[in-house]
Design an enzyme around this catalytic site. Sequence first.
Site, PDB file in Angstrom:
ATOM      1  N   SER A  42       0.870  -0.965  -0.097  1.00 15.00           N
ATOM      2  CA  SER A  42      -0.314  -0.025  -0.100  1.00 15.00           C
ATOM      3  C   SER A  42       1.279   1.150   0.074  1.00 15.00           C
ATOM      4  O   SER A  42       1.727   1.398  -0.855  1.00 15.00           O
ATOM      5  CB  SER A  42      -0.918   0.122   1.059  1.00 15.00           C
ATOM      6  N   HIS A  89      -8.128  -5.234  -1.400  1.00 17.29           N
ATOM      7  CA  HIS A  89      -6.956  -4.591  -0.975  1.00 17.29           C
ATOM      8  C   HIS A  89      -6.300  -5.419  -0.213  1.00 17.29           C
ATOM      9  O   HIS A  89      -6.710  -5.639   0.998  1.00 17.29           O
ATOM     10  CB  HIS A  89      -7.184  -3.213  -0.558  1.00 17.29           C
ATOM     11  N   ASP A 120     -10.320  -4.213  -5.579  1.00 18.11           N
ATOM     12  CA  ASP A 120      -9.960  -3.181  -4.686  1.00 18.11           C
ATOM     13  C   ASP A 120     -10.991  -2.081  -4.487  1.00 18.11           C
ATOM     14  O   ASP A 120     -11.074  -1.349  -5.454  1.00 18.11           O
ATOM     15  CB  ASP A 120      -8.710  -2.416  -4.754  1.00 18.11           C
TER      16      ASP A 120
END
Length: 390
Positions: free
Chosen positions: A178, A358, A302
């Site tokens: 991330s 995610h 996501d």
Amino acid sequence: MQLKSLSTLLALPAVAFSFAYPPSEAEALLELQPADDTIALSPKLVIIPEVDEEPLEVPPQGATLTRVGPQRALPAQKPAAEEEETDDEDDTPLPVVVWHGLGDSADAEGLKEVAELIEQVHPGTYTYLISATGAAGSADRQASFFGNVTRQLDHVCHALAEDPILRTAPAIDAVGFSQGGQFLRGYVERCGGWAPRVRSLVTFGSQHNGIAEFQKCASPTDWVCRGANAVLGGGTVWSDFVQSRLVPAQYYRGETDDDRANYLEHSNFLADINNERGAKNATYAENLAALDKFVMVLFDDDRTVVPKETGWFADVNMTGGYAVTPLRQRPIYEEDWIGLKRLDEKGGLDFVRLAGEHMQLLDDDLVRLFAKYFGPAGKKFGASWPKWEP
């Protein structure tokens, strides 16, 4: 050795801020040092059922995992004349550095499991789990949310340069989860000329082209998130005060034309490392183009990072429909602002697509990626898997 199935929610991306405090009260919250028990951003571990198709052969368990600290030494850089004769014989894997995402910490169990997985795929790997300030536990989690990214990155550059193993290795490999992905890219661009050189950079769901909105707070009692909410949703996101203190604000782009203009003028981090301002930093492009591989992983489902295509450096117009402009059609690529075009032309830019939300990662996918992009210094990289091309 058969690995257990692993899915790690390693990083929470930028938090959306829909609750409103008066801006003066919200900014006052940023002046406070949050107490340990107010951080509601701890990482989570999710186990996904094992995938039966195409079982992988994984190397047997090797030496005990070596993490942060000078516990064993790698050979120093060899002269070029010697490398040709010895590269094929030296199977010592390059060290791997790992930078976590928002709300995580370098000593979290999920990150340790990733380090152990790297060790199982490439026995003997020295794995360095990055802390942006050198702190551990809750202090590291806080630093992933509150702080000046430019200062944090400077700390990391020096910490890696001072590590006795990383600084003497021929190169290092890097994993960014991330927001840790764009921070590691910033490391390559800003420090690649003097700190340990990165060979392969692999980023998972990273916000390379910024974000247009923030994730909603998970709990109505999470006053840290809701306080940040007020700052980011109250028209103060572009103030120097917020841009120097709130980490997600420093890779926020927004949706409107006014947002984009303010972004170029006030962004404390992302606009700089993306070389989007008028004066370009040629060193950034040279350093990024020097990578052997830059691998960008996008999660198909996501819904946490908005827009998800930022993971592939795409630009998305969200005000007049959902119009996606792929990286190769953007000026940042066509005019090669940060070296992506040069990297692509030499076969060093890989686009990977994975199913799931995610940071939901199957061990099979991690094994494939770690096996392909990490390993000894003399390793030769083949073409990308066609099914993972954009």
